[in-house]
Design a protein around this motif. Structure first.
Motif, PDB file in Angstrom:
ATOM      1  N   PRO A  92       1.360  -5.558  -0.231  1.00  0.00           N
ATOM      2  CA  PRO A  92      -0.019  -5.068  -0.179  1.00  0.00           C
ATOM      3  C   PRO A  92      -1.074  -6.152  -0.395  1.00  0.00           C
ATOM      4  O   PRO A  92      -2.258  -5.937  -0.074  1.00  0.00           O
ATOM      5  CB  PRO A  92      -0.080  -4.037  -1.318  1.00  0.00           C
ATOM      6  CG  PRO A  92       1.330  -3.727  -1.651  1.00  0.00           C
ATOM      7  CD  PRO A  92       2.084  -4.988  -1.372  1.00  0.00           C
ATOM      8  N   GLY A  93      -0.681  -7.286  -0.960  1.00  0.00           N
ATOM      9  CA  GLY A  93      -1.662  -8.316  -1.286  1.00  0.00           C
ATOM     10  C   GLY A  93      -1.669  -9.493  -0.334  1.00  0.00           C
ATOM     11  O   GLY A  93      -2.318 -10.512  -0.614  1.00  0.00           O
ATOM     12  N   VAL A 210       8.296   0.359  -6.586  1.00  0.00           N
ATOM     13  CA  VAL A 210       7.417   0.076  -7.726  1.00  0.00           C
ATOM     14  C   VAL A 210       6.635  -1.209  -7.494  1.00  0.00           C
ATOM     15  O   VAL A 210       5.443  -1.299  -7.836  1.00  0.00           O
ATOM     16  CB  VAL A 210       8.233  -0.017  -9.030  1.00  0.00           C
ATOM     17  CG1 VAL A 210       7.368  -0.511 -10.182  1.00  0.00           C
ATOM     18  CG2 VAL A 210       8.825   1.341  -9.373  1.00  0.00           C
ATOM     19  N   GLY A 211       7.283  -2.210  -6.887  1.00  0.00           N
ATOM     20  CA  GLY A 211       6.609  -3.487  -6.631  1.00  0.00           C
ATOM     21  C   GLY A 211       5.341  -3.336  -5.797  1.00  0.00           C
ATOM     22  O   GLY A 211       4.242  -3.701  -6.245  1.00  0.00           O
ATOM     23  N   PRO A 212       5.429  -2.799  -4.585  1.00  0.00           N
ATOM     24  CA  PRO A 212       4.225  -2.629  -3.768  1.00  0.00           C
ATOM     25  C   PRO A 212       3.194  -1.685  -4.386  1.00  0.00           C
ATOM     26  O   PRO A 212       1.992  -1.906  -4.252  1.00  0.00           O
ATOM     27  CB  PRO A 212       4.775  -2.058  -2.452  1.00  0.00           C
ATOM     28  CG  PRO A 212       6.186  -2.507  -2.411  1.00  0.00           C
ATOM     29  CD  PRO A 212       6.648  -2.487  -3.828  1.00  0.00           C
ATOM     30  N   ILE A 213       3.652  -0.625  -5.054  1.00  0.00           N
ATOM     31  CA  ILE A 213       2.705   0.317  -5.676  1.00  0.00           C
ATOM     32  C   ILE A 213       1.920  -0.374  -6.775  1.00  0.00           C
ATOM     33  O   ILE A 213       0.682  -0.307  -6.835  1.00  0.00           O
ATOM     34  CB  ILE A 213       3.463   1.539  -6.232  1.00  0.00           C
ATOM     35  CG1 ILE A 213       4.041   2.376  -5.085  1.00  0.00           C
ATOM     36  CG2 ILE A 213       2.535   2.404  -7.088  1.00  0.00           C
ATOM     37  CD1 ILE A 213       4.987   3.467  -5.542  1.00  0.00           C
ATOM     38  N   TRP A 226      -1.774 -11.381 -11.366  1.00  0.00           N
ATOM     39  CA  TRP A 226      -1.123 -10.535 -12.360  1.00  0.00           C
ATOM     40  C   TRP A 226       0.132  -9.869 -11.818  1.00  0.00           C
ATOM     41  O   TRP A 226       0.956  -9.354 -12.586  1.00  0.00           O
ATOM     42  CB  TRP A 226      -2.105  -9.491 -12.895  1.00  0.00           C
ATOM     43  CG  TRP A 226      -2.864 -10.001 -14.080  1.00  0.00           C
ATOM     44  CD1 TRP A 226      -4.148 -10.439 -14.116  1.00  0.00           C
ATOM     45  CD2 TRP A 226      -2.349 -10.153 -15.408  1.00  0.00           C
ATOM     46  NE1 TRP A 226      -4.490 -10.861 -15.373  1.00  0.00           N
ATOM     47  CE2 TRP A 226      -3.396 -10.695 -16.199  1.00  0.00           C
ATOM     48  CE3 TRP A 226      -1.119  -9.903 -16.015  1.00  0.00           C
ATOM     49  CZ2 TRP A 226      -3.246 -10.979 -17.546  1.00  0.00           C
ATOM     50  CZ3 TRP A 226      -0.959 -10.180 -17.363  1.00  0.00           C
ATOM     51  CH2 TRP A 226      -2.010 -10.706 -18.120  1.00  0.00           C
ATOM     52  N   MET A 227       0.319  -9.884 -10.505  1.00  0.00           N
ATOM     53  CA  MET A 227       1.588  -9.409  -9.953  1.00  0.00           C
ATOM     54  C   MET A 227       2.747 -10.215 -10.526  1.00  0.00           C
ATOM     55  O   MET A 227       3.802  -9.679 -10.887  1.00  0.00           O
ATOM     56  CB  MET A 227       1.594  -9.529  -8.417  1.00  0.00           C
ATOM     57  CG  MET A 227       0.666  -8.602  -7.692  1.00  0.00           C
ATOM     58  SD  MET A 227       0.949  -8.614  -5.899  1.00  0.00           S
ATOM     59  CE  MET A 227       0.485 -10.292  -5.474  1.00  0.00           C
ATOM     60  N   ILE A 338      -6.060  -0.232  -0.120  1.00  0.00           N
ATOM     61  CA  ILE A 338      -4.835  -1.009  -0.370  1.00  0.00           C
ATOM     62  C   ILE A 338      -4.011  -0.358  -1.479  1.00  0.00           C
ATOM     63  O   ILE A 338      -2.784  -0.250  -1.387  1.00  0.00           O
ATOM     64  CB  ILE A 338      -5.181  -2.464  -0.751  1.00  0.00           C
ATOM     65  CG1 ILE A 338      -5.822  -3.185   0.439  1.00  0.00           C
ATOM     66  CG2 ILE A 338      -3.931  -3.218  -1.209  1.00  0.00           C
ATOM     67  CD1 ILE A 338      -6.244  -4.617   0.141  1.00  0.00           C
ATOM     68  N   ALA A 339      -4.711   0.124  -2.523  1.00  0.00           N
ATOM     69  CA  ALA A 339      -3.997   0.744  -3.642  1.00  0.00           C
ATOM     70  C   ALA A 339      -3.265   2.005  -3.197  1.00  0.00           C
ATOM     71  O   ALA A 339      -2.091   2.211  -3.517  1.00  0.00           O
ATOM     72  CB  ALA A 339      -4.973   1.070  -4.775  1.00  0.00           C
ATOM     73  N   ILE A 340      -3.941   2.859  -2.438  1.00  0.00           N
ATOM     74  CA  ILE A 340      -3.331   4.117  -1.994  1.00  0.00           C
ATOM     75  C   ILE A 340      -2.226   3.853  -0.978  1.00  0.00           C
ATOM     76  O   ILE A 340      -1.192   4.536  -0.970  1.00  0.00           O
ATOM     77  CB  ILE A 340      -4.385   5.057  -1.394  1.00  0.00           C
ATOM     78  CG1 ILE A 340      -5.414   5.434  -2.463  1.00  0.00           C
ATOM     79  CG2 ILE A 340      -3.749   6.314  -0.826  1.00  0.00           C
ATOM     80  CD1 ILE A 340      -4.825   6.126  -3.676  1.00  0.00           C
ATOM     81  N   SER A 341      -2.405   2.834  -0.135  1.00  0.00           N
ATOM     82  CA  SER A 341      -1.364   2.531   0.861  1.00  0.00           C
ATOM     83  C   SER A 341      -0.049   2.166   0.182  1.00  0.00           C
ATOM     84  O   SER A 341       1.039   2.462   0.696  1.00  0.00           O
ATOM     85  CB  SER A 341      -1.812   1.386   1.776  1.00  0.00           C
ATOM     86  OG  SER A 341      -1.801   0.137   1.087  1.00  0.00           O
ATOM     87  N   GLY A 342      -0.132   1.545  -0.995  1.00  0.00           N
ATOM     88  CA  GLY A 342       1.087   1.192  -1.718  1.00  0.00           C
ATOM     89  C   GLY A 342       1.879   2.394  -2.194  1.00  0.00           C
ATOM     90  O   GLY A 342       3.101   2.328  -2.347  1.00  0.00           O
ATOM     91  N   LEU A 343       1.187   3.525  -2.401  1.00  0.00           N
ATOM     92  CA  LEU A 343       1.880   4.732  -2.861  1.00  0.00           C
ATOM     93  C   LEU A 343       2.860   5.261  -1.825  1.00  0.00           C
ATOM     94  O   LEU A 343       3.808   5.975  -2.169  1.00  0.00           O
ATOM     95  CB  LEU A 343       0.855   5.825  -3.206  1.00  0.00           C
ATOM     96  CG  LEU A 343      -0.042   5.554  -4.424  1.00  0.00           C
ATOM     97  CD1 LEU A 343      -1.079   6.661  -4.571  1.00  0.00           C
ATOM     98  CD2 LEU A 343       0.795   5.433  -5.694  1.00  0.00           C
TER      99      LEU A 343
END
Length: 510
Positions: A92-93, A210-213, A226-227, A338-343
């Motif tokens: 996602p980043g 969990v990683g992408p979320i 921070w990832m 981006i945050a929601i796409s990770g879900l």
């Protein structure tokens, strides 16, 4: 048509094992490498002084308590969780990191997938060395190595340093791909293989989602660095915990230590372990060279390993193809942040976890049933490849055409869940086949199959954007579906009918 495996036992010259097993897998077996005319063999080794495990020997890893076995399984499972999470969390980043470090999209994608490139080659060293020096030292060394380079990723201020640190972190992380299966093979019997694999995989497989979320929320609400810092903190806790939970489990190393102890305590120099007999007169350099070349020899000269490596490679490459483009699809086609796409990676995680938990009990059940009809051979694992071979292309087709026509996002996620479920069933079954086919060198065999697997996982994501731009999601995923089923189904038939013959043509894995 029934497979011709009833009488396809391994040739006597193949049983070159350091830790074999009887029907109950309780005592290591050794092959008499010299004369059978008496107890005193030509090499000077007296069979009366051969150090082995007794049937109920508590020091035999196969006889350890269930509590101890699950503790060791938890140790490798926990470290596997962090390492797999780190492998996918950059997805996602990618665009944010590219902008911050002045990278092109291809370069930032390379930073994601170079981690997988390292896991192609590092197991070729880590796996064999664990069969020389034991699992424990390699497990702890690679844990610390991974921790250090993952931390450096968070401080990277140039694209070169980020890519290099990701590669080296991947090298440390790659131990999970060879050591874990070796450790599970050390402590769990074939009858418990499905259950142990299911429990081991449950925690690490959540890492792929969990990683992408987690990364999606970090990128949107904090700093992408921070990832790496957050996962380093978690890894530090797991490293400290593993020192009290992980014990040496490789039987040849344990028997060698027992023989050395007997020689010291009794003063009788004739005590020896089978591995010492095999390596008698050999230099340390020869032993290491022989060990380090084993995975490549398996890959080059063992048809079963070649076929397994090809199947696992395509499967893993296709999975990372989907992972690399999944977030971007939901951002561009469904206007997610981006945050929601990770879900949406929860769908892929649900598929992989469901596949691992379904295939474990089925594997043990099918093994017990088939063993009543056929000789106990690794090919008894093969029938469970079929569900995986079918679910994967169905998932790709549903995911691709739902995305092409922008159907409700849940349809896309169901397709992703099905393809990941099929891949996990297929991959877990292949892993069990390798463990059964090469019980004496599970880590080396796993390392050999990991090469193509990681290379394809490294290379496939690099072409995902180009493929979907050219063909669209519908025909792009259809191509992947046809590739998957076109290789998996024929290969499954080959392993079922001719797997035993292919193994019989192989030289000893030593």
């Amino acid at each position: 048509m029934e497979p011709k495996i009833e009488k396809a036992a391994v040739r006597p010259d193949e049983v070159d094992v350091e830790r074999g097993s009887n029907k109950e897998q309780t005592t290591p077996q050794v092959k008499d490498l010299a004369s059978k005319e008496g107890a005193k063999v030509e090499t000077g080794f007296d069979e009366a002084f051969l150090v082995t495990f007794g049937p109920e020997d508590p020091e035999n890893p196969l006889n350890w308590s269930r509590k101890l076995k699950w503790g060791i399984t938890a140790a490798v499972s926990g470290t596997g969780f962090v390492r797999i999470m780190v492998s996918t969390m950059m997805a996602p980043g990618i665009e944010v990191i590219a902008k911050d470090l002045d990278m092109t999209t291809t370069q930032s994608t390379l930073a994601l997938s170079v981690y997988l490139l390292a896991t192609a080659f590092a197991p070729l060293v880590i796996g064999p060395l664990s069969e020389v020096y034991g699992r424990k030292p390699l497990f702890h060394i690679t844990n610390v190595f991974f921790l250090a380079w993952n931390l450096i990723c968070g401080f990277a201020n140039s694209k070169g340093l980020l890519i290099a640190a990701r590669f080296l972190a991947g090298a440390g992380a790659s131990a999970v791909y060879s050591l874990a299966y070796g450790v599970l093979g050390d402590v769990w019997s074939k009858e418990q293989r499905g259950k142990s694999l299911s429990m081991y995989l449950f925690v690490p497989l959540t890492g792929s989602a969990v990683g992408p979320i987690m990364a999606g929320f970090i990128v949107e609400y904090s700093n992408w660095r921070w990832m790496f810092w957050a996962t380093t903190i978690l890894q530090s806790v797991l490293v400290l915990a593993s020192f009290g939970m992980f014990y040496e489990s490789y039987a040849p190393v344990l028997l060698r230590r027992r023989a050395e102890k007997l020689r010291r305590e009794t003063g009788e120099a004739n005590y020896y372990a089978d591995i010492e007999k095999r390596e008698s007169g050999r230099t340390t350099l020869w032993k290491i060279r022989r060990s380090l070349t084993r995975p490549l020899r398996l890959l080059l000269f063992h048809p079963t390993i070649q076929l397994q490596a090809l199947l696992a490679g395509i499967n893993y490459g296709l999975l990372y193809f989907a992972l690399a483009s999944f977030s971007a699809l939901h951002v561009s086609a469904y206007s997610n942040s981006i945050a929601i796409s990770g879900l949406h990676y929860i769908a892929i995680c649900t598929g992989t976890i469901s596949g691992s938990q379904i295939v474990g009990p089925l594997m043990d059940y099918a093994y017990k049933r088939l063993k009543t009809r056929f000789t106990d051979v690794p090919e008894l694992r093969v029938p469970l490849l079929l569900p995986g071979a079918l679910f994967t292309p169905i998932g790709f087709l549903l995911y691709g055409w739902a995305a092409q026509y922008k159907l409700f996002w849940l349809v896309v996620d169901i397709g992703a869940m099905l393809l990941s479920l099929g891949m996990q069933i297929f991959d877990t079954t292949l892993g069990a086949y390798v463990m059964d086919a090469y019980p004496e060198h599970i880590s080396s065999a796993s390392a050999a199959t990991q090469v193509l697997r990681s290379l394809m996982a490294f290379g496939f994501p690099l072409f995902s954007n180009s493929l979907y731009k050219s063909l669209g999601y519908g025909w792009g995923n259809s191509l992947l579906a046809f590739l998957s089923i076109g290789i998996a189904l024929p290969a499954t038939g080959i392993l079922w009918r001719y797997g035993a013959k292919l193994r019989a043509k192989s030289e000893s894995s030593y």
